[in-house]
Design a protein around this motif. Structure first.
Motif, PDB file in Angstrom:
ATOM      1  N   GLU A   1       0.855  -1.198   0.000  1.00 17.40           N
ATOM      2  CA  GLU A   1       0.000   0.000   0.000  1.00 17.40           C
ATOM      3  C   GLU A   1       0.881   1.234   0.000  1.00 17.40           C
ATOM      4  OE1 GLU A   1      -2.468   0.828   3.433  1.00 17.40           O
ATOM      5  OE2 GLU A   1      -1.046  -0.142   4.776  1.00 17.40           O
ATOM      6  N   SER A   2       0.289   2.322  -0.451  1.00 15.88           N
ATOM      7  CA  SER A   2       1.066   3.549  -0.543  1.00 15.88           C
ATOM      8  C   SER A   2       0.472   4.603   0.380  1.00 15.88           C
ATOM      9  CB  SER A   2       1.034   4.048  -1.993  1.00 15.88           C
ATOM     10  OG  SER A   2       1.459   5.388  -2.026  1.00 15.88           O
TER      11      SER A   2
ATOM     12  N   GLY B   1     -17.436   3.959   4.241  1.00 19.29           N
ATOM     13  CA  GLY B   1     -17.760   2.536   4.383  1.00 19.29           C
ATOM     14  C   GLY B   1     -17.835   2.191   5.850  1.00 19.29           C
TER      15      GLY B   1
ATOM     16  N   CYS C   1      -6.900  -4.863  -4.676  1.00 20.31           N
ATOM     17  CA  CYS C   1      -7.710  -4.084  -3.723  1.00 20.31           C
ATOM     18  C   CYS C   1      -7.311  -2.621  -3.865  1.00 20.31           C
ATOM     19  CB  CYS C   1      -7.473  -4.574  -2.299  1.00 20.31           C
ATOM     20  SG  CYS C   1      -7.983  -6.270  -2.028  1.00 20.31           S
ATOM     21  N   THR C   2      -7.059  -2.177  -5.096  1.00 14.18           N
ATOM     22  CA  THR C   2      -6.548  -0.819  -5.307  1.00 14.18           C
ATOM     23  C   THR C   2      -7.671   0.212  -5.454  1.00 14.18           C
ATOM     24  OG1 THR C   2      -6.380  -1.199  -7.692  1.00 14.18           O
ATOM     25  CG2 THR C   2      -4.389  -1.604  -6.390  1.00 14.18           C
ATOM     26  N   GLY C   3      -8.889  -0.151  -5.120  1.00 18.99           N
ATOM     27  CA  GLY C   3      -9.978   0.831  -5.160  1.00 18.99           C
ATOM     28  C   GLY C   3     -10.546   0.996  -6.563  1.00 18.99           C
ATOM     29  N   PHE C   4     -11.258   2.115  -6.764  1.00 18.78           N
ATOM     30  CA  PHE C   4     -11.968   2.329  -8.033  1.00 18.78           C
ATOM     31  C   PHE C   4     -11.053   2.165  -9.254  1.00 18.78           C
ATOM     32  CE2 PHE C   4     -14.847   5.142  -5.383  1.00 18.78           C
ATOM     33  CZ  PHE C   4     -15.942   4.312  -5.499  1.00 18.78           C
TER      34      PHE C   4
ATOM     35  N   LEU D   1      -6.245  -1.198 -10.592  1.00 17.35           N
ATOM     36  CA  LEU D   1      -4.924  -1.131 -11.235  1.00 17.35           C
ATOM     37  C   LEU D   1      -4.526  -2.435 -11.931  1.00 17.35           C
ATOM     38  CD1 LEU D   1      -2.889   1.219 -11.108  1.00 17.35           C
ATOM     39  CD2 LEU D   1      -1.746   0.027  -9.243  1.00 17.35           C
TER      40      LEU D   1
ATOM     41  N   ILE E   1     -24.337   8.115  10.089  1.00 16.51           N
ATOM     42  CA  ILE E   1     -23.867   6.890  10.739  1.00 16.51           C
ATOM     43  C   ILE E   1     -23.281   7.270  12.099  1.00 16.51           C
ATOM     44  CG2 ILE E   1     -22.228   4.977  10.542  1.00 16.51           C
ATOM     45  CD1 ILE E   1     -22.506   5.184   7.494  1.00 16.51           C
TER      46      ILE E   1
ATOM     47  N   GLY F   1     -13.441  -5.581  -3.315  1.00 15.69           N
ATOM     48  CA  GLY F   1     -13.714  -4.197  -2.922  1.00 15.69           C
ATOM     49  C   GLY F   1     -14.038  -3.351  -4.133  1.00 15.69           C
ATOM     50  N   LEU F   2     -13.686  -2.087  -4.064  1.00 14.63           N
ATOM     51  CA  LEU F   2     -14.090  -1.134  -5.104  1.00 14.63           C
ATOM     52  C   LEU F   2     -13.483  -1.486  -6.458  1.00 14.63           C
ATOM     53  CD1 LEU F   2     -13.758   2.088  -2.919  1.00 14.63           C
ATOM     54  CD2 LEU F   2     -15.858   0.864  -3.508  1.00 14.63           C
ATOM     55  N   SER F   3     -12.366  -2.180  -6.475  1.00 11.27           N
ATOM     56  CA  SER F   3     -11.760  -2.547  -7.767  1.00 11.27           C
ATOM     57  C   SER F   3     -12.640  -3.546  -8.521  1.00 11.27           C
ATOM     58  CB  SER F   3     -10.365  -3.136  -7.570  1.00 11.27           C
ATOM     59  OG  SER F   3     -10.477  -4.376  -6.935  1.00 11.27           O
TER      60      SER F   3
ATOM     61  N   PRO G   1     -24.016   2.910  -1.539  1.00  8.88           N
ATOM     62  CA  PRO G   1     -24.057   2.358  -0.181  1.00  8.88           C
ATOM     63  C   PRO G   1     -25.424   2.379   0.521  1.00  8.88           C
ATOM     64  CG  PRO G   1     -23.106   4.558  -0.147  1.00  8.88           C
ATOM     65  CD  PRO G   1     -23.348   4.225  -1.592  1.00  8.88           C
TER      66      PRO G   1
ATOM     67  N   THR H   1     -23.827  -2.639   1.450  1.00 12.08           N
ATOM     68  CA  THR H   1     -23.538  -3.989   0.967  1.00 12.08           C
ATOM     69  C   THR H   1     -22.092  -4.214   0.497  1.00 12.08           C
ATOM     70  OG1 THR H   1     -24.586  -3.205  -1.076  1.00 12.08           O
ATOM     71  CG2 THR H   1     -25.872  -4.680   0.319  1.00 12.08           C
TER      72      THR H   1
ATOM     73  N   ILE I   1     -19.027  -3.913   1.969  1.00 10.52           N
ATOM     74  CA  ILE I   1     -18.139  -4.689   2.845  1.00 10.52           C
ATOM     75  C   ILE I   1     -18.576  -6.155   2.820  1.00 10.52           C
ATOM     76  CG2 ILE I   1     -17.403  -5.033   5.253  1.00 10.52           C
ATOM     77  CD1 ILE I   1     -17.448  -1.947   5.540  1.00 10.52           C
TER      78      ILE I   1
HETATM   79  C1  FAD Z   1     -19.647   7.249  -0.686  1.00  8.30           C
HETATM   80  C2  FAD Z   1     -19.390   5.853  -0.263  1.00  8.30           C
HETATM   81  C3  FAD Z   1     -19.991   5.354   0.893  1.00  8.30           C
HETATM   82  C4  FAD Z   1     -19.804   4.031   1.268  1.00  8.30           C
HETATM   83  N1  FAD Z   1     -20.447   3.535   2.362  1.00  8.30           N
HETATM   84  C5  FAD Z   1     -20.367   2.213   2.643  1.00  8.30           C
HETATM   85  C6  FAD Z   1     -21.062   1.653   3.750  1.00  8.30           C
HETATM   86  O1  FAD Z   1     -21.726   2.344   4.512  1.00  8.30           O
HETATM   87  N2  FAD Z   1     -20.954   0.321   3.939  1.00  8.30           N
HETATM   88  C7  FAD Z   1     -20.206  -0.486   3.131  1.00  8.30           C
HETATM   89  O2  FAD Z   1     -20.195  -1.703   3.326  1.00  8.30           O
HETATM   90  N3  FAD Z   1     -19.486   0.046   2.142  1.00  8.30           N
HETATM   91  C8  FAD Z   1     -19.556   1.345   1.872  1.00  8.30           C
HETATM   92  N4  FAD Z   1     -18.822   1.872   0.848  1.00  8.30           N
HETATM   93  C9  FAD Z   1     -17.857   1.025   0.158  1.00  8.30           C
HETATM   94  C10 FAD Z   1     -16.583   0.920   1.003  1.00  8.30           C
HETATM   95  O3  FAD Z   1     -16.084   2.195   1.293  1.00  8.30           O
HETATM   96  C11 FAD Z   1     -15.536   0.107   0.286  1.00  8.30           C
HETATM   97  O4  FAD Z   1     -16.077  -1.124  -0.121  1.00  8.30           O
HETATM   98  C12 FAD Z   1     -14.365  -0.181   1.194  1.00  8.30           C
HETATM   99  O5  FAD Z   1     -13.888   0.979   1.783  1.00  8.30           O
HETATM  100  C13 FAD Z   1     -13.266  -0.857   0.422  1.00  8.30           C
HETATM  101  O6  FAD Z   1     -12.515   0.034  -0.332  1.00  8.30           O
HETATM  102  P1  FAD Z   1     -11.211  -0.532  -1.025  1.00  8.30           P
HETATM  103  O7  FAD Z   1     -10.334  -1.099   0.022  1.00  8.30           O
HETATM  104  O8  FAD Z   1     -11.645  -1.413  -2.134  1.00  8.30           O
HETATM  105  O9  FAD Z   1     -10.559   0.738  -1.717  1.00  8.30           O
HETATM  106  P2  FAD Z   1      -9.762   2.004  -1.099  1.00  8.30           P
HETATM  107  O10 FAD Z   1     -10.236   2.359   0.247  1.00  8.30           O
HETATM  108  O11 FAD Z   1      -9.823   3.061  -2.155  1.00  8.30           O
HETATM  109  O12 FAD Z   1      -8.266   1.508  -0.950  1.00  8.30           O
HETATM  110  C14 FAD Z   1      -7.405   1.430  -2.051  1.00  8.30           C
HETATM  111  C15 FAD Z   1      -6.023   1.079  -1.565  1.00  8.30           C
HETATM  112  O13 FAD Z   1      -5.198   0.866  -2.692  1.00  8.30           O
HETATM  113  C16 FAD Z   1      -3.973   1.531  -2.517  1.00  8.30           C
HETATM  114  N5  FAD Z   1      -3.437   1.877  -3.831  1.00  8.30           N
HETATM  115  C17 FAD Z   1      -4.114   2.369  -4.901  1.00  8.30           C
HETATM  116  N6  FAD Z   1      -3.276   2.581  -5.947  1.00  8.30           N
HETATM  117  C18 FAD Z   1      -2.051   2.178  -5.526  1.00  8.30           C
HETATM  118  C19 FAD Z   1      -0.756   2.140  -6.122  1.00  8.30           C
HETATM  119  N7  FAD Z   1      -0.534   2.586  -7.376  1.00  8.30           N
HETATM  120  N8  FAD Z   1       0.262   1.685  -5.383  1.00  8.30           N
HETATM  121  C20 FAD Z   1       0.082   1.246  -4.112  1.00  8.30           C
HETATM  122  N9  FAD Z   1      -1.107   1.254  -3.496  1.00  8.30           N
HETATM  123  C21 FAD Z   1      -2.158   1.723  -4.190  1.00  8.30           C
HETATM  124  C22 FAD Z   1      -4.299   2.768  -1.692  1.00  8.30           C
HETATM  125  O14 FAD Z   1      -3.165   3.262  -1.013  1.00  8.30           O
HETATM  126  C23 FAD Z   1      -5.322   2.152  -0.733  1.00  8.30           C
HETATM  127  O15 FAD Z   1      -4.658   1.556   0.340  1.00  8.30           O
HETATM  128  C24 FAD Z   1     -18.959   3.206   0.484  1.00  8.30           C
HETATM  129  C25 FAD Z   1     -18.312   3.720  -0.621  1.00  8.30           C
HETATM  130  C26 FAD Z   1     -18.525   5.032  -1.010  1.00  8.30           C
HETATM  131  C27 FAD Z   1     -17.834   5.555  -2.220  1.00  8.30           C
END
Ligand code: FAD
Length: 497
Positions: A39-40, A49, A211-214, A217, A267, A327-329, A335, A339, A341
């Motif tokens: 992670e970065s 979330g 698990c790099t989010g939206f 990657l 919340i 996750g978001l990827s 939300p 759902t 998580i």
């Molecule tokens: C508005 C909103 C409200 C939400 N509310 C809820 C809720 O109430 N309940 C629920 O269950 N879910 C909810 N969610 C969804 C929830 O937030 C996500 O499912 C959860 O946080 C997982 O995110 P993630 O880990 O996939 O991504 P992120 O949190 O975006 O993490 C991405 C990770 O990837 C790393 N990364 C990215 N690119 C690189 C790179 N090039 N090099 C190294 N590391 C990198 C980042 O550093 C970070 O650690 C919500 C989402 C949104 C947008």
């Protein structure tokens, strides 16, 4: 089949998804695997979330997480359901609770008995026959050893990731700080071989969890699996998030308050409140959304409002070659019913059930993808229901939602309930009959008839039946302490340090 044995797992990303995956794999399969999470610190997590659903408890039991330690560490509060305010129409509210309402018989659900009672003028509000609904309304809660309440949690997302990180590292997962600059693919089979970090370090692995989010990657930017866009059914594509100081004691449910072109969440945590507004950019600008949220929060803001953009939908494949997205990827459904998580958890458990120690087999990949798609499609329909079945026509957004086309699968469920009062849960889908019924009734969809088996009871027997259930609900709720008192004794927060 790819015969490469899977020993080294690389998790890219350390948000909720990354650390949930790392903690689960390390705790449950760690002795057989070598797990690294990259992670970065320069790329923030999404940072929201914070509302969950009861299934999280099952994962925590599997991981042997101590509930009191967990709640204290994440500023946790309890959640008995979601209060939907202004959804059916302005000033009309209902609660989708996690409990079971009334009592079913073999041929017909409780809603049929309740509906006849309603026609006779002897039924009360549907929720009054459900202990979780009544406890939420009374601001009461306790973890009961027998015939307990169904509940979930409100958590601080950042603290939850920290909590999971500690657990993952204690069970042998290694954290690698660094920004991933390039994903190296094998020239012959297109499998991921390694990740190149900006520092020049190369991290190789056998299986990669994206698990790099939206940004996706690995799964999208490197493997190009494609995305099914659901914006035509779920028009919201942006969110504003802000945290505020708590003004009063935390309530045991999430609030979802509909506005002109979206909805607002509240919340309650032990020491602060998570707030946000989900909105559609076709109908509101960012400024209009910020203005709406700012006018509707209570308590001093603890940070500046943050804008988050998203596209509702899911990746065409969650697992492709030696990469599994979580996750978001892997996709995003807004939300409204908390759902995301849950879907992370399902992906983790499925991967562990099908873990490809001896090489990746295509039938496993296809089964994994089919199960994830099935579950996401059903959740999608449930979320669309909230927008589409509404009496609201006061803004262009709500008129659009009322009139938009919805998936066939949802049209069928709506018509079935409307014409017959019947709801059938598809096996393995997340939301059960009682969830569909509560939301359909709450949104104003009333069945035209009830099952004739109800007529086996005389009117007097039906009345006794309904009164009996109510009295039992009242007795359960009467013995409960207030939600805030329960937390104070059960798991006060340790988050201050
Ligand atoms: C508005 C909103 C409200 C939400 N509310 C809820 C809720 O109430 N309940 C629920 O269950 N879910 C909810 N969610 C969804 C929830 O937030 C996500 O499912 C959860 O946080 C997982 O995110 P993630 O880990 O996939 O991504 P992120 O949190 O975006 O993490 C991405 C990770 O990837 C790393 N990364 C990215 N690119 C690189 C790179 N090039 N090099 C190294 N590391 C990198 C980042 O550093 C970070 O650690 C919500 C989402 C949104 C947008």
């Amino acid at each position: 089949m790819n015969n490469r044995k899977i020993k080294k797992v690389v998790i890219a990303g350390g948000g909720t998804a990354g650390w949930m995956a790392a903690a689960s794999l390390a705790k449950l399969l760690g002795k057989t695997l070598d797990i690294t999470l990259i992670e970065s610190d320069d790329i923030p997590t999404v940072g929201v979330g914070e509302a969950t659903i009861p299934t999280l408890i099952t994962l925590h039991q599997l991981l042997k997480i101590n509930e009191k330690e967990f709640l204290a560490a994440v500023q946790g509060t309890f959640k008995l359901g979601i209060s939907f305010e202004n959804w059916r129409d302005v000033n009309q509210d209902y609660i989708h609770s996690f409990g079971w309402t009334g009592k079913d018989c073999w041929a017909a659900g409780f809603q049929h008995f309740w509906k006849k009672g309603l026609d006779l003028g002897i039924s009360e509000e549907f929720g009054k026959y459900c202990p979780e609904w009544a406890a939420a309304k009374a601001n009461k809660f306790a973890v009961l050893s027998r015939e307990g309440l169904n509940y979930a949690y409100h958590i601080d997302a950042g603290l939850y990731a920290k909590f999971l990180r500690k657990m993952a590292e204690e069970h042998g997962a290694q954290r690698q700080e660094g920004k991933i600059k390039r994903v190296n693919l094998n020239a012959d089979d297109g499998y991921i071989e390694s990740l190149l970090l900006e520092s020049g370090q190369v991290i190789d692995g056998d299986l990669f969890i994206d698990c790099t989010g939206f940004r996706g990657l690995l799964i999208e930017q490197a493997l190009h699996v494609g995305y099914d866009d659901w914006s035509h059914w779920l028009p919201c594509d942006g969110a504003i998030a802000v945290q505020t100081e708590s003004l009063g004691e935390p309530i045991p449910y999430t609030r979802s308050i509909a506005h002109g072109a979206g909805w607002q969440w509240r919340i309650p945590l032990q020491e602060r409140v998570g707030n946000g507004l989900v909105f559609s950019s076709k109908f509101w600008s960012d400024d209009q959304a910020i203005d709406c949220l700012t006018k509707n929060i209570e308590g001093k803001p603890l940070n500046d409002p943050r804008v988050i953009k998203f596209k509702t939908g899911q990746r065409r494949k969650h697992w492709h070659k030696n990469c599994v997205a979580m996750g978001l990827s892997s996709g995003f459904i807004e939300p409204l019913e908390s759902t995301s998580i849950h879907l992370i958890q399902r992906a983790i458990v499925r991967l562990m059930q099908m873990f490809p120690y001896d090489g990746i087999r295509q039938p496993d990949v296809e089964e994994f993808n089919a199960q994830m798609k099935f579950e996401s499609d059903n959740i999608r329909d449930f979320i669309i229901l909230h927008y589409h079945v509404t009496d609201r026509s006061d803004t262009e957004f709500w008129r659009h939602c009322r009139n938009m086309e919805v998936p066939e699968s949802l049209t069928h469920r709506i018509e079935l309930f409307k014409q017959t009062g019947r709801v059938f849960k598809v096996p393995t889908e997340l939301f059960g009959e009682n969830s569909w019924i509560q939301v359909m009734l709450g949104q104003g969809l009333m069945p035209e008839q009830y099952h004739p088996i109800v007529n086996m009871m005389s009117d007097a027997e039906l009345k006794d039946f309904l009164v009996g259930i109510r009295s039992q609900v009242d007795r359960t709720v009467a013995q409960l302490p207030s939600h805030a008192d329960f937390i104070r004794h059960f798991a006060p927060t340790m988050a201050r340090d």
